[in-house]
Scaffold this motif. Structure first.
Motif, PDB file in Angstrom:
ATOM      1  N   THR A   5      30.423 -20.465  20.022  1.00 50.42           N
ATOM      2  CA  THR A   5      29.321 -19.271  20.124  1.00 50.42           C
ATOM      3  C   THR A   5      28.561 -19.549  21.574  1.00 50.42           C
ATOM      4  O   THR A   5      28.866 -20.647  22.342  1.00 50.42           O
ATOM      5  CB  THR A   5      28.070 -19.797  19.081  1.00 50.42           C
ATOM      6  OG1 THR A   5      27.726 -21.015  19.213  1.00 50.42           O
ATOM      7  CG2 THR A   5      28.604 -19.498  17.656  1.00 50.42           C
ATOM      8  N   PHE A   6      27.967 -18.676  21.656  1.00 50.60           N
ATOM      9  CA  PHE A   6      27.179 -18.658  23.203  1.00 50.60           C
ATOM     10  C   PHE A   6      25.724 -18.014  23.018  1.00 50.60           C
ATOM     11  O   PHE A   6      25.884 -17.089  22.358  1.00 50.60           O
ATOM     12  CB  PHE A   6      27.969 -18.164  24.463  1.00 50.60           C
ATOM     13  CG  PHE A   6      28.447 -16.783  24.169  1.00 50.60           C
ATOM     14  CD1 PHE A   6      27.729 -15.573  24.869  1.00 50.60           C
ATOM     15  CD2 PHE A   6      29.708 -16.532  23.750  1.00 50.60           C
ATOM     16  CE1 PHE A   6      28.167 -14.412  24.824  1.00 50.60           C
ATOM     17  CE2 PHE A   6      30.168 -15.141  23.642  1.00 50.60           C
ATOM     18  CZ  PHE A   6      29.397 -14.144  24.138  1.00 50.60           C
ATOM     19  N   SER A   7      24.928 -18.321  23.989  1.00 51.92           N
ATOM     20  CA  SER A   7      23.588 -17.897  23.923  1.00 51.92           C
ATOM     21  C   SER A   7      23.626 -16.564  24.427  1.00 51.92           C
ATOM     22  O   SER A   7      24.328 -16.338  25.580  1.00 51.92           O
ATOM     23  CB  SER A   7      22.577 -18.621  24.369  1.00 51.92           C
ATOM     24  OG  SER A   7      22.345 -19.819  23.972  1.00 51.92           O
ATOM     25  N   HIS A   8      22.860 -15.548  23.968  1.00 49.45           N
ATOM     26  CA  HIS A   8      22.621 -14.260  24.701  1.00 49.45           C
ATOM     27  C   HIS A   8      21.294 -13.691  24.510  1.00 49.45           C
ATOM     28  O   HIS A   8      21.239 -13.109  23.168  1.00 49.45           O
ATOM     29  CB  HIS A   8      23.790 -13.317  24.311  1.00 49.45           C
ATOM     30  CG  HIS A   8      23.665 -11.956  24.750  1.00 49.45           C
ATOM     31  ND1 HIS A   8      22.939 -11.010  24.393  1.00 49.45           N
ATOM     32  CD2 HIS A   8      24.579 -11.784  26.159  1.00 49.45           C
ATOM     33  CE1 HIS A   8      23.087 -10.012  25.248  1.00 49.45           C
ATOM     34  NE2 HIS A   8      23.884 -10.076  26.399  1.00 49.45           N
ATOM     35  N   GLU A   9      20.441 -13.845  25.143  1.00 46.64           N
ATOM     36  CA  GLU A   9      19.129 -13.300  25.005  1.00 46.64           C
ATOM     37  C   GLU A   9      18.424 -13.741  23.678  1.00 46.64           C
ATOM     38  O   GLU A   9      18.555 -14.932  23.223  1.00 46.64           O
ATOM     39  CB  GLU A   9      18.770 -11.841  25.056  1.00 46.64           C
ATOM     40  CG  GLU A   9      19.178 -11.762  26.788  1.00 46.64           C
ATOM     41  CD  GLU A   9      19.151 -10.071  27.066  1.00 46.64           C
ATOM     42  OE1 GLU A   9      18.258  -9.600  26.336  1.00 46.64           O
ATOM     43  OE2 GLU A   9      19.417  -9.872  28.111  1.00 46.64           O
ATOM     44  N   ALA A  10      18.262 -12.969  22.711  1.00 42.65           N
ATOM     45  CA  ALA A  10      17.799 -13.076  21.204  1.00 42.65           C
ATOM     46  C   ALA A  10      18.593 -13.232  20.316  1.00 42.65           C
ATOM     47  O   ALA A  10      18.423 -13.339  19.276  1.00 42.65           O
ATOM     48  CB  ALA A  10      16.602 -12.291  21.043  1.00 42.65           C
ATOM     49  N   ASP A  11      19.951 -12.891  20.857  1.00 39.57           N
ATOM     50  CA  ASP A  11      21.261 -12.914  19.993  1.00 39.57           C
ATOM     51  C   ASP A  11      22.179 -14.157  20.153  1.00 39.57           C
ATOM     52  O   ASP A  11      21.851 -14.900  20.960  1.00 39.57           O
ATOM     53  CB  ASP A  11      21.880 -11.510  20.001  1.00 39.57           C
ATOM     54  CG  ASP A  11      20.964 -10.573  19.782  1.00 39.57           C
ATOM     55  OD1 ASP A  11      20.181 -10.517  18.840  1.00 39.57           O
ATOM     56  OD2 ASP A  11      20.858  -9.263  20.348  1.00 39.57           O
ATOM     57  N   ILE A  12      23.152 -14.129  19.369  1.00 37.47           N
ATOM     58  CA  ILE A  12      24.319 -15.188  19.839  1.00 37.47           C
ATOM     59  C   ILE A  12      25.652 -14.347  19.923  1.00 37.47           C
ATOM     60  O   ILE A  12      26.074 -13.390  19.155  1.00 37.47           O
ATOM     61  CB  ILE A  12      24.420 -16.014  18.396  1.00 37.47           C
ATOM     62  CG1 ILE A  12      22.965 -16.775  18.131  1.00 37.47           C
ATOM     63  CG2 ILE A  12      25.411 -16.961  18.483  1.00 37.47           C
ATOM     64  CD1 ILE A  12      22.907 -17.485  16.817  1.00 37.47           C
ATOM     65  N   GLY A  13      26.344 -14.960  20.763  1.00 37.49           N
ATOM     66  CA  GLY A  13      27.704 -14.411  21.156  1.00 37.49           C
ATOM     67  C   GLY A  13      28.701 -15.187  20.233  1.00 37.49           C
ATOM     68  O   GLY A  13      28.466 -16.504  20.051  1.00 37.49           O
ATOM     69  N   VAL A  14      29.805 -14.790  20.015  1.00 30.45           N
ATOM     70  CA  VAL A  14      30.819 -15.442  19.213  1.00 30.45           C
ATOM     71  C   VAL A  14      32.168 -15.277  20.030  1.00 30.45           C
ATOM     72  O   VAL A  14      32.172 -14.211  20.450  1.00 30.45           O
ATOM     73  CB  VAL A  14      31.144 -15.039  17.884  1.00 30.45           C
ATOM     74  CG1 VAL A  14      29.821 -15.217  16.895  1.00 30.45           C
ATOM     75  CG2 VAL A  14      31.403 -13.362  17.573  1.00 30.45           C
ATOM     76  N   ARG A  15      32.861 -16.179  19.985  1.00 31.58           N
ATOM     77  CA  ARG A  15      34.154 -16.036  20.908  1.00 31.58           C
ATOM     78  C   ARG A  15      35.268 -16.769  20.267  1.00 31.58           C
ATOM     79  O   ARG A  15      35.195 -17.954  19.514  1.00 31.58           O
ATOM     80  CB  ARG A  15      33.996 -16.641  22.039  1.00 31.58           C
ATOM     81  CG  ARG A  15      34.910 -16.556  23.265  1.00 31.58           C
ATOM     82  CD  ARG A  15      34.606 -17.279  24.669  1.00 31.58           C
ATOM     83  NE  ARG A  15      33.679 -16.750  25.253  1.00 31.58           N
ATOM     84  CZ  ARG A  15      32.445 -17.086  25.826  1.00 31.58           C
ATOM     85  NH1 ARG A  15      32.247 -18.231  25.764  1.00 31.58           N
ATOM     86  NH2 ARG A  15      31.534 -16.423  26.206  1.00 31.58           N
ATOM     87  N   GLY A  16      36.459 -16.210  20.140  1.00 28.45           N
ATOM     88  CA  GLY A  16      37.597 -16.751  19.845  1.00 28.45           C
ATOM     89  C   GLY A  16      38.746 -16.807  20.476  1.00 28.45           C
ATOM     90  O   GLY A  16      38.695 -15.745  21.375  1.00 28.45           O
ATOM     91  N   ILE A  17      39.613 -17.819  20.693  1.00 30.65           N
ATOM     92  CA  ILE A  17      40.705 -17.854  21.499  1.00 30.65           C
ATOM     93  C   ILE A  17      41.919 -18.439  20.826  1.00 30.65           C
ATOM     94  O   ILE A  17      41.928 -19.121  19.756  1.00 30.65           O
ATOM     95  CB  ILE A  17      40.389 -18.864  22.729  1.00 30.65           C
ATOM     96  CG1 ILE A  17      38.977 -18.533  23.573  1.00 30.65           C
ATOM     97  CG2 ILE A  17      41.756 -18.915  23.673  1.00 30.65           C
ATOM     98  CD1 ILE A  17      38.534 -19.409  24.357  1.00 30.65           C
ATOM     99  N   GLY A  18      42.956 -17.551  20.950  1.00 31.17           N
ATOM    100  CA  GLY A  18      44.069 -17.917  20.253  1.00 31.17           C
ATOM    101  C   GLY A  18      45.601 -17.317  21.068  1.00 31.17           C
ATOM    102  O   GLY A  18      45.488 -16.599  21.966  1.00 31.17           O
ATOM    103  N   ALA A  19      46.740 -17.649  20.479  1.00 30.96           N
ATOM    104  CA  ALA A  19      47.866 -17.344  21.249  1.00 30.96           C
ATOM    105  C   ALA A  19      48.142 -15.772  20.929  1.00 30.96           C
ATOM    106  O   ALA A  19      49.005 -15.194  21.746  1.00 30.96           O
ATOM    107  CB  ALA A  19      49.091 -18.186  20.393  1.00 30.96           C
TER     108      ALA A  19
END
Length: 137
Positions: A5-19
């Motif tokens: 997860t990553f901060s983004h102003e008042a919201d939250i970012g979600v990130r996935g990494i895969g093959a």
């Protein structure tokens, strides 16, 4: 595979990494759960089938995450396991989780939806796939 997860102003970012894009989408879904509670605290007791379709991978990611938000809100479930298959613009997934237990899961936020902000699905320089978006909490 990994998620963040990553901060983004008042919201939250979600990130996935895969093959593969499917693995990255599954990891992004785990990150979505992590915006609410610890995914490790969610037992994979119930299974649910989720399907969606879109003309490109970025729109498919938004539809996928919004489908999970809808299922969590209407069924009062949290998910911890995601088996995702993507083919020809269609996503089929089996998701596993359990009903929300406020005392045990200690939900920190309610996800309202997924935005197009910071939306990206792409193959990285290392050959792995990245799937990310910002969620409105």
């Amino acid at each position: 595979m990994s998620w963040q997860t990553f901060s983004h102003e008042a919201d939250i970012g979600v990130r996935g990494i895969g093959a593969t894009p499917a693995e990255a989408f599954a990891e992004a879904a785990t990150a979505l759960t992590a915006t609410i509670c610890d995914p490790a605290a969610v037992a994979p007791r119930e299974a649910l089938e989720v399907e969606c379709a879109a003309p490109d991978l970025e729109l498919l990611l938004v539809d996928w995450l919004n489908a999970l938000v809808f299922e969590m809100a209407t069924r009062r479930l949290l998910f911890s396991r995601f088996e995702v298959h993507i083919e020809d613009g269609r996503l089929r997934a089996t998701v596993r989780g359990e009903p929300v237990d406020v005392a045990r899961h200690q939900p920190a936020a309610e996800v309202k939806g997924v935005s197009f902000c910071e939306l990206k699905v792409a193959r990285r320089a290392d050959g792995r796939w990245l799937a990310q978006a910002v969620v409105d909490v």
